[in-house]
Design an enzyme around this catalytic site. Sequence first.
Site, PDB file in Angstrom:
ATOM      1  N   LYS A  74      -9.561 -12.868  -9.472  1.00 43.22           N
ATOM      2  CA  LYS A  74      -9.577 -11.572 -10.174  1.00 43.22           C
ATOM      3  C   LYS A  74     -10.801 -11.488 -11.089  1.00 43.22           C
ATOM      4  O   LYS A  74     -11.436 -10.442 -11.203  1.00 43.22           O
ATOM      5  CB  LYS A  74      -8.294 -11.371 -10.991  1.00 43.22           C
TER       6      LYS A  74
ATOM      7  N   LYS B 254      -6.036 -11.951   4.511  1.00 38.77           N
ATOM      8  CA  LYS B 254      -4.773 -11.461   3.948  1.00 38.77           C
ATOM      9  C   LYS B 254      -4.698  -9.949   3.939  1.00 38.77           C
ATOM     10  O   LYS B 254      -5.676  -9.280   3.612  1.00 38.77           O
ATOM     11  CB  LYS B 254      -4.675 -11.991   2.508  1.00 38.77           C
TER      12      LYS B 254
ATOM     13  N   LYS C  20      -3.400  -4.640  -0.776  1.00 41.81           N
ATOM     14  CA  LYS C  20      -3.772  -3.280  -1.188  1.00 41.81           C
ATOM     15  C   LYS C  20      -5.237  -3.209  -1.586  1.00 41.81           C
ATOM     16  O   LYS C  20      -5.957  -2.291  -1.222  1.00 41.81           O
ATOM     17  CB  LYS C  20      -2.886  -2.833  -2.342  1.00 41.81           C
TER      18      LYS C  20
HETATM   19  P1  TYM Z   1       2.480  -8.441  -5.384  1.00 38.00           P
HETATM   20  O1  TYM Z   1       2.843  -7.056  -5.728  1.00 38.00           O
HETATM   21  O2  TYM Z   1       1.055  -8.801  -5.255  1.00 38.00           O
HETATM   22  O3  TYM Z   1       3.159  -8.878  -4.039  1.00 38.00           O
HETATM   23  C1  TYM Z   1       4.546  -8.732  -3.877  1.00 38.00           C
HETATM   24  C2  TYM Z   1       5.077  -9.739  -2.883  1.00 38.00           C
HETATM   25  O4  TYM Z   1       4.491  -9.531  -1.604  1.00 38.00           O
HETATM   26  C3  TYM Z   1       3.922 -10.753  -1.147  1.00 38.00           C
HETATM   27  N1  TYM Z   1       2.718 -10.464  -0.360  1.00 38.00           N
HETATM   28  C4  TYM Z   1       2.470 -11.012   0.827  1.00 38.00           C
HETATM   29  N2  TYM Z   1       3.176 -11.875   1.570  1.00 38.00           N
HETATM   30  C5  TYM Z   1       2.661 -12.224   2.767  1.00 38.00           C
HETATM   31  N3  TYM Z   1       1.486 -11.737   3.237  1.00 38.00           N
HETATM   32  C6  TYM Z   1       0.747 -10.859   2.525  1.00 38.00           C
HETATM   33  N4  TYM Z   1      -0.399 -10.386   3.000  1.00 38.00           N
HETATM   34  C7  TYM Z   1       1.236 -10.458   1.247  1.00 38.00           C
HETATM   35  N5  TYM Z   1       0.764  -9.620   0.289  1.00 38.00           N
HETATM   36  C8  TYM Z   1       1.695  -9.639  -0.694  1.00 38.00           C
HETATM   37  C9  TYM Z   1       3.593 -11.529  -2.403  1.00 38.00           C
HETATM   38  O5  TYM Z   1       3.496 -12.916  -2.117  1.00 38.00           O
HETATM   39  C10 TYM Z   1       4.759 -11.178  -3.282  1.00 38.00           C
HETATM   40  O6  TYM Z   1       5.872 -11.985  -2.977  1.00 38.00           O
HETATM   41  N6  TYM Z   1       3.008 -11.703  -9.029  1.00 38.00           N
HETATM   42  C11 TYM Z   1       3.806 -11.024  -8.039  1.00 38.00           C
HETATM   43  C12 TYM Z   1       4.803 -10.066  -8.671  1.00 38.00           C
HETATM   44  C13 TYM Z   1       5.742 -10.752  -9.602  1.00 38.00           C
HETATM   45  C14 TYM Z   1       6.753 -11.698  -9.269  1.00 38.00           C
HETATM   46  C15 TYM Z   1       7.354 -12.067 -10.496  1.00 38.00           C
HETATM   47  C16 TYM Z   1       7.184 -12.242  -8.071  1.00 38.00           C
HETATM   48  C17 TYM Z   1       5.772 -10.594 -10.954  1.00 38.00           C
HETATM   49  N7  TYM Z   1       6.735 -11.387 -11.497  1.00 38.00           N
HETATM   50  C18 TYM Z   1       8.402 -12.999 -10.525  1.00 38.00           C
HETATM   51  C19 TYM Z   1       8.227 -13.167  -8.114  1.00 38.00           C
HETATM   52  C20 TYM Z   1       8.830 -13.528  -9.333  1.00 38.00           C
HETATM   53  C21 TYM Z   1       2.796 -10.279  -7.171  1.00 38.00           C
HETATM   54  O7  TYM Z   1       1.652 -10.472  -7.270  1.00 38.00           O
HETATM   55  O8  TYM Z   1       3.280  -9.344  -6.399  1.00 38.00           O
END
Ligand code: TYM
Length: 329
Positions: A111, A194, A197
């Site tokens: 980031k 990957k 978004k």
């Molecule tokens: P975020 O919004 O980036 O992603 C949400 C979930 O989707 C999964 N994900 C993927 N899995 C497989 N392939 C992909 N290309 C892909 N893109 C996204 C992410 O691994 C995630 O599970 N930090 C977390 C949000 C969060 C969270 C938490 C999760 C905040 N607090 C506590 C678990 C527990 C995140 O970045 O979400």
Amino acid sequence: METVVSGIRSTGNLHLGNYYGALRNFIKMQEENKCFFFIADYHSLTTHPDPKILHGNVKNVLTEYLAAGIDPDISTIYIQSDVPEVCELYLLLNMHAYMGELAKTVSFKEKARKQPENVNAGLLTYPTLMAADILMHNADKVPVGKDQEQHLEMTRKFARRFNNFYGVEYFKEPIAYNFGGELIKIPGLDGSGKMGKSEGNCIYLFDEPKVIEKKVKRALTDEGPQSPNSPKPDCIENLFTILRVVSTEEIVKHFDDKWNACEIRYGDLKKQLAEDIIAVTSPIRDRILDIQDNEAYLHKVVKEGTEKARESARKTLREVREIMGFKGF
Ligand code: TYM
């Protein structure tokens, strides 16, 4: 019964990566576990979203959670910022999180490279906020995609450190979980590692079938296998990775055999892939259309979920404060 906690950031519509990495597991796990699923709106602030857009994004994730099959009668669904206890636990955990380890986190370094004009403290302490979300309900399992593995390692480390420092066996050490075994990473269709978004390479659950067909048709391919049984280049392996999650074993084998025999026609592969993706997304899209304007229902879900989440959060915080020496007068 084990406790399951996970969240997705409110940064737009959900895509296939979110679905296979996280959401599909939420739905599979909810019958047998005590589940807390939230919308991580605090986490989405690290990129400074327009306030007018943020609320719409929270609503999108909420609607898509329900449309994909999270059942609010058995799972607790809430918005992170409706549970202020999260902020206090975040502050307390930050006292035991060290600058060096936070700055070494892969997601922070990425980031910081992508948005050098906005390397804020929230980015640095992103893993402690995540740990607060998870430890708040003392989770056993956290269904997430592969990209969150390191954050879960850090959560375990923070839990262990807290227990050791205060001489208690209070927090459990939760594990990153995927129903099928290995954590999943869904690739983009543009040959990149990957689907994401910010990568602009997503197939969204809410995409119309025609849009999905077009996106899959445009997926990067090469000139085809040059000799029998040759390894697949990344862009083709990516298509197969998605095929493996959306299709049957027979279909995957069929195209694998065609590849190995140098007879593969990418047009056929893409047609099949689009069809199988649409079979997954279109019922979800229909349900999104059904419920997205039902404000009364969405409000009810959030109101009930917030109450249940706060009850669990208050209990944890009361105990944590006590352990840390805040006794009150
Ligand atoms: P975020 O919004 O980036 O992603 C949400 C979930 O989707 C999964 N994900 C993927 N899995 C497989 N392939 C992909 N290309 C892909 N893109 C996204 C992410 O691994 C995630 O599970 N930090 C977390 C949000 C969060 C969270 C938490 C999760 C905040 N607090 C506590 C678990 C527990 C995140 O970045 O979400």
